[in-house]
Design a protein around this motif. Structure first.
Motif, PDB file in Angstrom:
ATOM      1  N   PRO A   1      18.808  28.647   6.296  1.00  0.00           N
ATOM      2  CA  PRO A   1      18.571  27.262   6.747  1.00  0.00           C
ATOM      3  C   PRO A   1      17.181  27.049   7.341  1.00  0.00           C
ATOM      4  CG  PRO A   1      20.756  27.977   7.391  1.00  0.00           C
ATOM      5  CD  PRO A   1      20.053  29.190   6.860  1.00  0.00           C
ATOM      6  N   LEU A   2      16.657  28.051   8.037  1.00  0.00           N
ATOM      7  CA  LEU A   2      15.315  27.912   8.612  1.00  0.00           C
ATOM      8  C   LEU A   2      14.253  27.922   7.520  1.00  0.00           C
ATOM      9  CD1 LEU A   2      14.043  27.566  11.349  1.00  0.00           C
ATOM     10  CD2 LEU A   2      13.893  30.041  11.575  1.00  0.00           C
ATOM     11  N   LEU A   3      14.483  28.671   6.475  1.00  0.00           N
ATOM     12  CA  LEU A   3      13.573  28.650   5.329  1.00  0.00           C
ATOM     13  C   LEU A   3      13.598  27.277   4.658  1.00  0.00           C
ATOM     14  CD1 LEU A   3      11.685  30.039   3.319  1.00  0.00           C
ATOM     15  CD2 LEU A   3      13.712  30.906   2.127  1.00  0.00           C
ATOM     16  N   LEU A   4      14.777  26.691   4.533  1.00  0.00           N
ATOM     17  CA  LEU A   4      14.889  25.351   3.947  1.00  0.00           C
ATOM     18  C   LEU A   4      14.169  24.313   4.796  1.00  0.00           C
ATOM     19  CD1 LEU A   4      18.651  25.402   2.856  1.00  0.00           C
ATOM     20  CD2 LEU A   4      16.644  25.688   1.392  1.00  0.00           C
ATOM     21  N   LEU A   5      14.260  24.464   6.111  1.00  0.00           N
ATOM     22  CA  LEU A   5      13.565  23.529   6.996  1.00  0.00           C
ATOM     23  C   LEU A   5      12.053  23.652   6.874  1.00  0.00           C
ATOM     24  CD1 LEU A   5      15.745  23.727  10.238  1.00  0.00           C
ATOM     25  CD2 LEU A   5      15.613  21.846   8.607  1.00  0.00           C
ATOM     26  N   ALA A   6      11.567  24.853   6.565  1.00  0.00           N
ATOM     27  CA  ALA A   6      10.128  25.031   6.370  1.00  0.00           C
ATOM     28  C   ALA A   6       9.659  24.349   5.084  1.00  0.00           C
ATOM     29  CB  ALA A   6       9.778  26.516   6.325  1.00  0.00           C
ATOM     30  N   LEU A   7      10.538  24.240   4.102  1.00  0.00           N
ATOM     31  CA  LEU A   7      10.175  23.624   2.828  1.00  0.00           C
ATOM     32  C   LEU A   7      10.457  22.124   2.791  1.00  0.00           C
ATOM     33  CD1 LEU A   7      11.591  26.374   0.422  1.00  0.00           C
ATOM     34  CD2 LEU A   7       9.228  26.074   1.171  1.00  0.00           C
ATOM     35  N   ALA A   8      11.308  21.648   3.683  1.00  0.00           N
ATOM     36  CA  ALA A   8      11.741  20.247   3.650  1.00  0.00           C
ATOM     37  C   ALA A   8      10.606  19.235   3.748  1.00  0.00           C
ATOM     38  CB  ALA A   8      12.765  19.991   4.757  1.00  0.00           C
ATOM     39  N   PRO A   9       9.534  19.467   4.532  1.00  0.00           N
ATOM     40  CA  PRO A   9       8.476  18.445   4.627  1.00  0.00           C
ATOM     41  C   PRO A   9       7.617  18.294   3.379  1.00  0.00           C
ATOM     42  CG  PRO A   9       8.484  19.879   6.574  1.00  0.00           C
ATOM     43  CD  PRO A   9       9.334  20.525   5.540  1.00  0.00           C
ATOM     44  N   LEU A  10       7.637  19.239   2.452  1.00  0.00           N
ATOM     45  CA  LEU A  10       6.720  19.208   1.310  1.00  0.00           C
ATOM     46  C   LEU A  10       6.809  17.931   0.481  1.00  0.00           C
ATOM     47  CD1 LEU A  10       6.886  22.931   0.120  1.00  0.00           C
ATOM     48  CD2 LEU A  10       5.004  21.772   1.275  1.00  0.00           C
ATOM     49  N   PRO A  11       8.016  17.368   0.237  1.00  0.00           N
ATOM     50  CA  PRO A  11       8.060  16.127  -0.554  1.00  0.00           C
ATOM     51  C   PRO A  11       7.324  14.949   0.081  1.00  0.00           C
ATOM     52  CG  PRO A  11      10.226  17.164  -0.501  1.00  0.00           C
ATOM     53  CD  PRO A  11       9.365  17.901   0.479  1.00  0.00           C
ATOM     54  N   MET A  12       7.010  15.036   1.381  1.00  0.00           N
ATOM     55  CA  MET A  12       6.296  13.934   2.015  1.00  0.00           C
ATOM     56  C   MET A  12       4.895  13.765   1.450  1.00  0.00           C
ATOM     57  SD  MET A  12       8.593  12.744   4.004  1.00  0.00           S
ATOM     58  CE  MET A  12       7.685  11.577   5.007  1.00  0.00           C
ATOM     59  N   PHE A  13       4.368  14.806   0.775  1.00  0.00           N
ATOM     60  CA  PHE A  13       3.074  14.663   0.113  1.00  0.00           C
ATOM     61  C   PHE A  13       3.109  13.554  -0.928  1.00  0.00           C
ATOM     62  CE2 PHE A  13       2.000  19.266   1.177  1.00  0.00           C
ATOM     63  CZ  PHE A  13       1.048  18.893   2.112  1.00  0.00           C
ATOM     64  N   ALA A  14       4.284  13.365  -1.527  1.00  0.00           N
ATOM     65  CA  ALA A  14       4.414  12.346  -2.574  1.00  0.00           C
ATOM     66  C   ALA A  14       4.688  10.967  -2.012  1.00  0.00           C
ATOM     67  CB  ALA A  14       5.537  12.736  -3.537  1.00  0.00           C
TER      68      ALA A  14
ATOM     69  N   ASP B   1       0.823  -1.207   0.000  1.00  0.00           N
ATOM     70  CA  ASP B   1       0.000   0.000   0.000  1.00  0.00           C
ATOM     71  C   ASP B   1       0.859   1.260   0.000  1.00  0.00           C
ATOM     72  OD1 ASP B   1      -2.349  -1.444   0.016  1.00  0.00           O
ATOM     73  OD2 ASP B   1      -2.505  -1.462   2.208  1.00  0.00           O
ATOM     74  N   MET B   2       1.971   1.228   0.722  1.00  0.00           N
ATOM     75  CA  MET B   2       2.856   2.385   0.760  1.00  0.00           C
ATOM     76  C   MET B   2       3.456   2.661  -0.616  1.00  0.00           C
ATOM     77  SD  MET B   2       4.749   1.584   4.400  1.00  0.00           S
ATOM     78  CE  MET B   2       5.899   2.952   4.252  1.00  0.00           C
ATOM     79  N   LEU B   3       3.848   1.601  -1.324  1.00  0.00           N
ATOM     80  CA  LEU B   3       4.424   1.775  -2.655  1.00  0.00           C
ATOM     81  C   LEU B   3       3.398   2.315  -3.641  1.00  0.00           C
ATOM     82  CD1 LEU B   3       6.627  -1.467  -2.918  1.00  0.00           C
ATOM     83  CD2 LEU B   3       7.389   0.888  -2.510  1.00  0.00           C
ATOM     84  N   ARG B   4       2.144   1.863  -3.500  1.00  0.00           N
ATOM     85  CA  ARG B   4       1.105   2.350  -4.417  1.00  0.00           C
ATOM     86  C   ARG B   4       0.814   3.834  -4.219  1.00  0.00           C
ATOM     87  NH1 ARG B   4      -1.210  -2.913  -3.742  1.00  0.00           N
ATOM     88  NH2 ARG B   4      -2.323  -2.204  -1.867  1.00  0.00           N
ATOM     89  N   SER B   5       0.995   4.335  -3.001  1.00  0.00           N
ATOM     90  CA  SER B   5       0.672   5.740  -2.733  1.00  0.00           C
ATOM     91  C   SER B   5       1.799   6.688  -3.103  1.00  0.00           C
ATOM     92  CB  SER B   5       0.327   5.914  -1.251  1.00  0.00           C
ATOM     93  OG  SER B   5       1.461   5.683  -0.436  1.00  0.00           O
ATOM     94  N   ILE B   6       2.999   6.174  -3.366  1.00  0.00           N
ATOM     95  CA  ILE B   6       4.128   7.033  -3.714  1.00  0.00           C
ATOM     96  C   ILE B   6       3.843   7.746  -5.037  1.00  0.00           C
ATOM     97  CG2 ILE B   6       6.557   7.082  -4.385  1.00  0.00           C
ATOM     98  CD1 ILE B   6       7.074   4.852  -2.414  1.00  0.00           C
ATOM     99  N   GLY B   7       3.978   9.044  -5.018  1.00  0.00           N
ATOM    100  CA  GLY B   7       3.754   9.843  -6.210  1.00  0.00           C
ATOM    101  C   GLY B   7       2.324  10.306  -6.397  1.00  0.00           C
ATOM    102  N   ASP B   8       1.393   9.750  -5.641  1.00  0.00           N
ATOM    103  CA  ASP B   8      -0.012  10.138  -5.778  1.00  0.00           C
ATOM    104  C   ASP B   8      -0.283  11.350  -4.888  1.00  0.00           C
ATOM    105  OD1 ASP B   8      -2.690  10.258  -6.293  1.00  0.00           O
ATOM    106  OD2 ASP B   8      -3.222   8.498  -5.095  1.00  0.00           O
ATOM    107  N   ILE B   9       0.246  12.502  -5.285  1.00  0.00           N
ATOM    108  CA  ILE B   9       0.151  13.698  -4.445  1.00  0.00           C
ATOM    109  C   ILE B   9      -1.297  14.109  -4.249  1.00  0.00           C
ATOM    110  CG2 ILE B   9       0.783  16.126  -4.260  1.00  0.00           C
ATOM    111  CD1 ILE B   9       3.310  15.501  -5.812  1.00  0.00           C
ATOM    112  N   GLY B  10      -2.073  14.104  -5.338  1.00  0.00           N
ATOM    113  CA  GLY B  10      -3.473  14.496  -5.224  1.00  0.00           C
ATOM    114  C   GLY B  10      -4.241  13.616  -4.269  1.00  0.00           C
ATOM    115  N   GLY B  11      -4.040  12.301  -4.368  1.00  0.00           N
ATOM    116  CA  GLY B  11      -4.731  11.379  -3.476  1.00  0.00           C
ATOM    117  C   GLY B  11      -4.273  11.512  -2.043  1.00  0.00           C
ATOM    118  N   ASN B  12      -2.961  11.693  -1.841  1.00  0.00           N
ATOM    119  CA  ASN B  12      -2.441  11.816  -0.488  1.00  0.00           C
ATOM    120  C   ASN B  12      -2.926  13.081   0.197  1.00  0.00           C
ATOM    121  OD1 ASN B  12      -1.041   9.448  -0.902  1.00  0.00           O
ATOM    122  ND2 ASN B  12       0.893  10.465  -1.411  1.00  0.00           N
ATOM    123  N   VAL B  13      -3.092  14.158  -0.557  1.00  0.00           N
ATOM    124  CA  VAL B  13      -3.588  15.401   0.023  1.00  0.00           C
ATOM    125  C   VAL B  13      -5.092  15.328   0.233  1.00  0.00           C
ATOM    126  CG1 VAL B  13      -3.909  17.862  -0.374  1.00  0.00           C
ATOM    127  CG2 VAL B  13      -1.735  16.792  -0.936  1.00  0.00           C
ATOM    128  N   ALA B  14      -5.797  14.761  -0.755  1.00  0.00           N
ATOM    129  CA  ALA B  14      -7.261  14.724  -0.669  1.00  0.00           C
ATOM    130  C   ALA B  14      -7.746  13.894   0.498  1.00  0.00           C
ATOM    131  CB  ALA B  14      -7.847  14.175  -1.967  1.00  0.00           C
TER     132      ALA B  14
END
Length: 625
Positions: A389-402, A330-343
């Motif tokens: 660096p603090l700005l980068l840390l604010a952006l770092a979690p975004l890829p977890m949507f994928a 299930d984890m592999l199937r959800s990789i890359g499905d940003i729309g589904g993971n957010v929805a």
């Protein structure tokens, strides 16, 4: 480039303590009056918002205004800002603990059941014994610590103190937040305003009695150590630790410096181990954050990143391997499905004016803070350069949507992990242009234009007040009266080993109580086809579903206030459908009422032999179970 610094006061602060103290004490007095005159016996669609005494809002507004003018005043003493922030946390996080007689959140009660299991079993167990609940024994750090705390305090269960956990866990965040922010500025206005905005925007509810609450504090602790003690000396004057004594691991030479660095590495390792053995998601977020800092060439020391990645991988390949092996497809199937993971974060459909309104207030609050953060990045070029660096840390979690939907909660977790960095730059947007100390000494402190005082105050006040509906607007779902706790406890305590407790959903206290000996089934988790069968023929269908329980076990059916609120407000079933199901069961000769009070009723299936034969097709039955 010189470091950002606090503006020096024009006159000594010693004679100016009266009005900040008066405003703080008055706001807390208003809060105390409000919580003692708030009736939560009949919550409406707006949850606690509709029940709070009006003096609560007056106290919160006064606290916010007092904080702002204390922060901005020329005579501010450094102790007032933290005093106001603690006052904010008390009003935000302690109100529910005071006004409600029992702890909130079904998930908190679930975690209490896990602690109870460890105390009862005395050891970790696998899926052969615990089924799906074995996942908690594969990440036992938080629960083992709480079991030890229960023993240490001499209480019966964690339920006796977990109502205060939101306040405790929020206070735990203050030290690492301060250390992180002080790495990039010594301007106390900016530091404490960022902390305030973090507290206000952190409405997602992960501060309750949970592994995430502690893991997040440890996560920030690791980042604080890395930012302050592993800054690369090659960054030169542009590095975050430049010109700061004691900041930056490479800035300390000799044997003494090496020994100190070894101490920090040991401390970092202990924090990482505590995170990895306690929570599934936080180690991944931490690896992403450290990787961003390393590959952006701001922190070239490999020790934090390699240490975290190795410990995380080692745990995944050993203790956590059974769970990961089962869920990997299930984890592999959800990789890359940003729309589904957010929805899936909004998988339920809020129903009713209160649920819809509070959902939008929460979204607007988060969106406003993120927009302010963008404005702060654009408006404060010096700060943007210094705190990159603090700005980068604010952006770092975004890829977890994928990566995953994380049980429909990824959007909320990403927001929470972005918040420390976003709050810092949002605070910068509400302050006038931050000047270096050299500029202040050369030009003197210029008076601020009036709009820089009142417009930010209005924004700060709106955000602070918006926290309340965002955080407590759905308390009709989260709150369980004492009568509901007593009803469920009565059923579970009398249930023989091997019994089955059935309910519409798991939104009630003790929904996982004694899960190592009593099974639980929630029919709204089934496929919609089977739910429709239950709605159509409630008593007969539920009797067939419960007929497989073997003696001496018994099958129980629960109807409680929390289930009805959750199903109705999230659009799962209407009130009419729920009432029809309960009335059908109450009138059926297949069921016997065994308990009941003002919060609900409990029934038991009289005999499995009396249950009618299934009418639906076999494939429909299997889909339902």
């Amino acid at each position: 480039m010189t470091d950002l610094s606090d503006l020096p006061p024009a006159r000594p602060w010693r004679g100016s303590a009266l009005w900040p103290a008066a405003a703080l004490l008055a706001s807390l007095a208003l809060w105390g009056y409000a919580v003692t005159h708030t009736d939560v016996s009949d919550l409406g669609d707006f949850g606690l918002v509709g029940a709070l005494h009006p003096t609560f809002w007056a106290g919160l507004a006064l606290l916010t205004a007092g904080f702002w003018f204390t922060l901005r005043g020329p005579h501010r003493h450094p102790a007032w800002a933290p005093a106001y922030v603690v006052g904010l946390l008390v009003m935000e996080r302690a109100t529910q603990a005071v006004v409600y007689p029992t702890p909130l959140y079904a998930w908190a009660w679930k975690h209490d059941a896990v602690v109870d299991h460890l105390l009862t079993a005395g050891r970790l167990q696998n899926a052969d014994v615990l089924g799906d609940m074995a996942v908690y024994d594969q990440w036992p750090g938080f629960f083992a610590a709480q079991a030890a705390l229960v023993k240490l305090l001499g209480v019966d269960s964690a339920a006796q103190f977990m109502a205060w956990w939101p306040l405790v866990s929020s206070l735990l965040l203050l030290l690492p937040l301060l250390l992180i922010y002080r790495t990039f500025t010594e301007d106390r206005r900016l530091v404490w305003l960022a902390v305030w905005l973090f507290c206000v925007a952190n409405w997602v509810g992960q501060d309750y009695f949970s592994p995430q609450s502690v893991a997040f504090a440890l996560h920030l602790g690791v980042l604080a150590i890395v930012l302050r003690r592993y800054a690369d000396g090659g960054s030169g004057a542009n590095g975050p630790g430049a010109g700061r004594p004691g900041v930056g691991g490479s800035g300390v030479g000799g044997a003494g410096g090496g020994q100190r660095q070894a101490v920090w590495t040991v401390l970092l390792t202990l924090l990482v181990v505590a995170i990895v053995i306690s929570h599934q998601l936080t180690p991944g977020m931490l690896v992403a954050s450290l990787a961003v800092l390393f590959f952006a060439r701001h922190y070239r020391d490999k020790v934090p990143l390699i240490t975290t990645a190795v410990i995380f991988l080692a745990w995944c390949l050993t203790a956590a391997l059974p769970f990961l092996s089962a869920t990997m497809p299930d984890m592999l199937r959800s990789i890359g499905d940003i729309g589904g993971n957010v929805a899936t974060g909004y998988g339920a459909t809020p129903t009713g004016t209160g649920a819809v309104t509070t959902s939008w207030v929460a979204r607007l609050l988060s969106g406003s803070v993120l927009l302010l953060a963008v404005a702060g990045v654009l408006r404060q070029p010096v700060l943007r350069h210094r705190a990159l660096p603090l700005l980068l840390l604010a952006l770092a979690p975004l890829p977890m949507f994928a990566a995953s939907s994380y049980g429909s909660e990824m959007i909320f977790r990403v927001l929470m992990f972005m918040l420390p960095g976003a709050a810092f730059f949002a605070a910068a947007a509400l302050l006038p242009q931050v000047r270096t100390l050299a500029a202040v000494e050369a030009q003197g402190a210029r008076p601020e234009r009036r709009r820089f005082v009142w417009l930010p105050l209005v924004a700060l006040l709106a955000g602070t007040l918006a926290f309340v509906p965002s955080y407590s607007g759905k308390d009709r779902i989260s709150h369980f009266p004492q009568a509901e706790v007593d009803l469920v406890r009565q059923v579970v305590d009398k249930a023989p080993d091997g019994s089955l407790v059935v309910a519409a959903d798991r939104n009630y206290p003790l929904a996982f109580a004694d899960y190592w000996r009593v099974d639980h089934y929630w029919f709204l988790d089934d496929a919609r086809q089977h739910v429709d069968l239950i709605v159509g023929e409630p008593a007969a269908t539920l009797a067939r579903d419960m007929a497989s329980v073997e003696a001496p076990g018994r099958a129980y059916l629960l109807f409680t206030q929390g289930q009805f609120a959750d199903a109705e407000m999230n659009g799962l079933l209407t009130r009419a459908q729920l009432d029809r199901i309960e009335k059908s069961v109450a009138a059926s000769p297949l069921f016997e009422r065994v308990a009941g009070n003002s919060a609900g009723s409990a029934y038991t299936l009289k005999s499995a032999k009396e249950a009618p034969e299934p009418k639906e097709a076999p494939e429909a039955k299997e889909a339902g179970r």
